[in-house]
Design an enzyme around this catalytic site. Structure first.
Site, short mmCIF file in Angstrom:
data_model
loop_
_atom_site.label_atom_id
_atom_site.label_comp_id
_atom_site.label_asym_id
_atom_site.label_seq_id
_atom_site.Cartn_x
_atom_site.Cartn_y
_atom_site.Cartn_z
N PHE A 154 0.63 -1.75 -0.17
CA PHE A 154 -0.12 0.23 -0.38
C PHE A 154 0.49 1.43 0.25
O PHE A 154 1.18 1.90 0.52
CB PHE A 154 -1.06 -0.10 1.03
CG PHE A 154 -2.09 -1.18 1.38
CD1 PHE A 154 -3.01 -0.88 0.32
CD2 PHE A 154 -1.90 -2.23 1.52
CE1 PHE A 154 -3.61 -1.92 0.38
CE2 PHE A 154 -2.60 -3.49 1.86
CZ PHE A 154 -4.08 -2.90 1.02
N GLU A 157 3.35 6.70 -4.31
CA GLU A 157 5.10 7.43 -4.74
C GLU A 157 5.18 8.35 -3.53
O GLU A 157 3.82 9.34 -3.57
CB GLU A 157 4.90 7.39 -6.44
CG GLU A 157 5.23 5.94 -6.63
CD GLU A 157 5.12 6.66 -8.30
OE1 GLU A 157 5.74 7.34 -8.26
OE2 GLU A 157 4.70 5.13 -9.17
N PHE A 251 -8.19 12.23 0.09
CA PHE A 251 -8.84 11.66 -1.45
C PHE A 251 -10.16 12.93 -1.78
O PHE A 251 -10.59 12.10 -2.17
CB PHE A 251 -9.22 10.28 -1.31
CG PHE A 251 -7.20 9.96 -1.83
CD1 PHE A 251 -6.78 10.20 -0.64
CD2 PHE A 251 -6.83 9.64 -2.82
CE1 PHE A 251 -5.23 9.34 -0.73
CE2 PHE A 251 -5.70 9.32 -2.76
CZ PHE A 251 -4.92 8.79 -2.23
N LEU A 252 -10.21 13.57 -0.76
CA LEU A 252 -11.43 14.37 -1.13
C LEU A 252 -11.07 15.92 -1.95
O LEU A 252 -11.58 17.77 -1.91
CB LEU A 252 -12.34 14.84 -0.16
CG LEU A 252 -13.17 13.55 0.65
CD1 LEU A 252 -13.93 14.32 1.36
CD2 LEU A 252 -13.96 13.20 -0.79
N CYS A 262 -1.23 3.09 -10.74
CA CYS A 262 -2.59 2.41 -9.96
C CYS A 262 -4.01 2.91 -9.69
O CYS A 262 -4.57 1.76 -10.51
CB CYS A 262 -1.98 2.65 -8.67
SG CYS A 262 0.12 2.09 -7.89
N ARG A 329 3.84 7.77 -15.68
CA ARG A 329 3.59 6.57 -16.41
C ARG A 329 1.60 6.68 -15.57
O ARG A 329 1.45 7.22 -15.02
CB ARG A 329 3.37 5.47 -15.44
CG ARG A 329 5.07 4.62 -15.99
CD ARG A 329 5.16 3.54 -15.14
NE ARG A 329 4.96 4.00 -13.88
CZ ARG A 329 5.64 3.04 -12.42
NH1 ARG A 329 5.05 1.71 -12.95
NH2 ARG A 329 5.80 3.30 -11.52
#
Ligand code: UDX
Length: 446
Positions: A154, A157, A251-252, A262, A329
Site C-alpha cells: 500500500f 509514490e 482523497f476529497l 495505480c 506513467r
C-alpha cells in the site's frame, strides 16, 4: 529478528526497490533481482532509476553495509528463505491485468531454491491469482519447494518509505497459518493491525481500497460540477464533508482527477474482474467516466477564455502525475499537453522534479515542440495563459505578483485549486479553478 535471507524480484521497480532497501535496513540479508541488467548495474553503483524521497540514502547504506545487493542472475537466489514478488502487472487494452511477470518470477524462484521457501506476492494481482499460481506450482511438481502468501503493498509514490515504516494495516493472505506468521514477523510495527486471511480476501482488499480512493476523487469532482452550475465552493464543501469521521478528509480534493500507474489501472482491472465474474459494475464505470472528463475540462476552459488555441503560448506547471515523483506513467498531464499541441498551441513546461534531461526520448517524438523552463516564472514569461496540472507544494508558494508580471495575459487555469479566487481577483488575474462557484462559461466539451 530471525536470521533470514530474502530475495526481492522486480527490485528495479518502485515497489521492489523500496521493499529491498527497507528489508536490508531492518538487518535482513537482501538480494534484489531484476531482469533489466542496465538497472541492476546502476543499482550496484547506488544509482536509482527513478526519484523517490529518502530512497537513495537507504539503498546506498544497504550497499555499504553489504546487507543489500543487486543481481541479474536468478541463481543467486538459490539460498534464500523468502522471496518477495514485486514485478509489474500492467493493464492490457481490455482492462485485464497481465500477470505473466508475476507467474514467471514465482516459477523461477521455485525452480531455483534449494530449500522450501515462502513466496510473498506484493504485486497487485486480480482475485484468484495466488490460488491459480499455487495450482500451477502443483502441476509443475514444485509445490514442495514453495508456499505462496499474498501480502499486497500500500505504498504511495512520493511517501513510499514513510508508508513502509508506518503502514495503516498489514494484510496477509495464506493457506498455511505458519507461513502467514513468518511473513507477519518480518516487519509489523506494534499497534498496526495485521489481517490474516485467505488469498482471495487479501487480493480483494488491495483492489477495493485503491478503487475506493478513486471513487472518492470522482465523487468530489462530480459535486464540483454542481458547484459550477449552482454555486458553492468545492473546497469548503469538501472540508465540511470530510470532517465527518465516517467519511474522512483524504482523497476529497477536487481537480483534474486521478492518474498515475495505480488508481486507473486498478479501477479498470476491477471492472474487468466484475465482468469476468458475469457482473456489471456501473458505479466503477461512472468513476472512470468522470475522471476522463475532468482532464478535458481545463482545455475547454482555456478555449473559452482564449478562443482559438492555434499560435497561443501556454505555460504548463507540473508534469508528473502527482507531487514528489518523476513518474510519467499514465499521467493525466500528457493527454492534456497533447491536446494543446495538436490544437496548435506552443507549450512550455515546468516540473520541480522532472527536467528535460530525464524527459523520456519517446515523449519528444510525440511532442517535439515542447519547450522547457527551469522555473515557473520562466515558464510564464510572455505567455497567453498558465495551466496548473500538478499540486506541487512549490507552486503554492509562487509569488503571484511576480508571476502576473511575467505573463503577457494574466489568465491562470488551475486544475488543482491551489489558490483563492478572491486573492487572484484582487491581483487582477483571471483565475479558473475546479468547482469554485458558478462558472457561466464552463461547459465541458463533449
Ligand atoms: C496509490 C494508492 O494511494 C496507494 O495506496 C497504492 O499502493 C498505489 O496507488 P499513488 O498512485 O502513488 O498511490 O498515488 P495517490 O496518492 O493515490 O494519488 C493518485 C492520483 O490521485 C494523483 O493523480 C493525485 O493527484 C490524485 N488525487 C489524490 C486527487 O485528484 N485528489 C485527491 O484528493 C487525492
Amino acid at each position: 529478528m530471525p536470521n533470514l535471507t530474502v530475495g526481492v524480484l522486480g527490485a528495479g521497480g518502485h515497489i521492489g526497490l523500496v521493499q529491498a532497501a527497507a528489508l536490508a535496513s531492518l538487518g535482513y540479508s537482501t538480494i534484489g533481482y531484476d531482469l533489466d541488467l542496465g538497472r541492476v548495474r546502476d543499482l550496484q553503483k547506488g544509482k536509482l532509476p527513478f526519484y523517490e524521497p529518502e530512497l537513495a540514502g537507504l539503498v546506498q547504506s544497504g550497499l555499504k553495509s553489504k546487507l543489500l545487493e543487486f543481481t541479474g542472475r536468478v541463481n543467486r537466489l538459490k539460498g534464500i528463505d523468502l522471496a518477495y514478488i514485486c514485478t509489474s502487472t500492467p493493464s492490457l487494452p481490455d482492462g485485464r491485468t497481465e500477470i505473466l511477470q508475476v507467474e514467471n518470477a514465482v516459477t523461477a524462484v521455485a525452480r531455483t531454491v534449494q530449500k522450501r521457501v515462502i513466496i510473498v506476492i506484493k504485486s497487485t494481482v486480480p482475485v484468484g491469482t495466488a490460488r491459480r499460481l499455487s495450482l500451477l506450482l502443483q502441476q509443475q511438481g514444485l509445490s514442495e519447494k514453495a508456499v505462496l502468501v499474498s501480502n499486497p503493498e500500500f505504498l504511495s509514490e512520493g511517501s513510499a518509505i514513510n508508508d513502509f515504516w508506518h503502514p495503516a494495516r498489514i494484510v496477509i493472505g495464506s493457506a498455511e497459518p505458519e507461513a502467514a506468521e513468518i511473513v507477519a514477523g518480518i516487519y509489523a510495527p506494534p499497534h498496526v493491525p495485521v489481517i490474516k486471511t485467505s488469498w482471495e480476501s487479501a487480493e480483494l482488499i488491495k483492489y477495493a481500497a485503491n478503487v475506493f480512493l478513486a471513487l472518492k476523487i470522482s465523487y468530489i469532482n462530480l459535486v464540483a460540477q454542481l458547484c459550477e452550475k449552482a454555486g458553492g465552493d468545492i473546497r469548503v464543501v469538501s472540508e465540511g464533508v470530510g470532517l465527518d469521521p465516517r467519511i474522512g478528509s483524504s482523497f476529497l480534493e477536487a481537480g483534474i482527477g486521478f492518474s498515475g500507474p495505480c488508481l486507473e489501472k486498478d479501477l479498470r482491472s476491477l471492472i474487468r474482474q466484475f465482468n469476468d465474474a458475469g457482473e456489471e459494475a456501473p458505479l466503477l464505470e461512472a468513476a472512470l467516466y468522470i475522471n476522463q472528463r475532468q482532464r478535458y475540462l481545463v482545455v475547454s476552459r482555456l478555449k473559452k477564455s482564449l478562443g482559438e488555441l492555434k499560435g497561443k503560448k501556454i505555460a504548463v506547471l507540473g508534469l508528473a502525475f502527482k507531487p514528489g515523483t518523476d513518474d510519467l506513467r499514465d499521467t493525466h498531464t500528457l493527454p492534456v499537453i497533447e491536446q494543446l499541441v495538436s490544437a496548435g498551441a506552443m507549450v512550455t513546461v515546468h516540473d520541480p522534479v522532472l527536467s528535460e534531461i530525464c524527459w523520456p526520448r519517446q515523449m519528444n517524438v510525440f511532442l517535439p515542440e515542447l519547450r522547457w523552463a527551469s522555473s515557473p516564472y520562466e515558464a510564464a514569461e510572455g505567455k497567453d495563459a498558465l495551466l496548473i496540472l500538478t499540486a506541487c507544494p512549490e507552486y503554492r508558494r509562487i509569488n503571484l505578483v511576480k508571476l502576473k508580471g511575467c505573463l503577457a495575459n494574466p489568465l491562470i487555469v488551475d486544475g488543482r485549486n491551489l489558490f483563492s479566487p478572491g486573492e487572484m481577483a484582487a491581483l487582477g488575474i483571471e483565475y479558473r479553478g475546479v468547482g469554485l462557484g458558478v462558472e457561466t462559461e464552463a461547459e465541458v466539451e463533449r
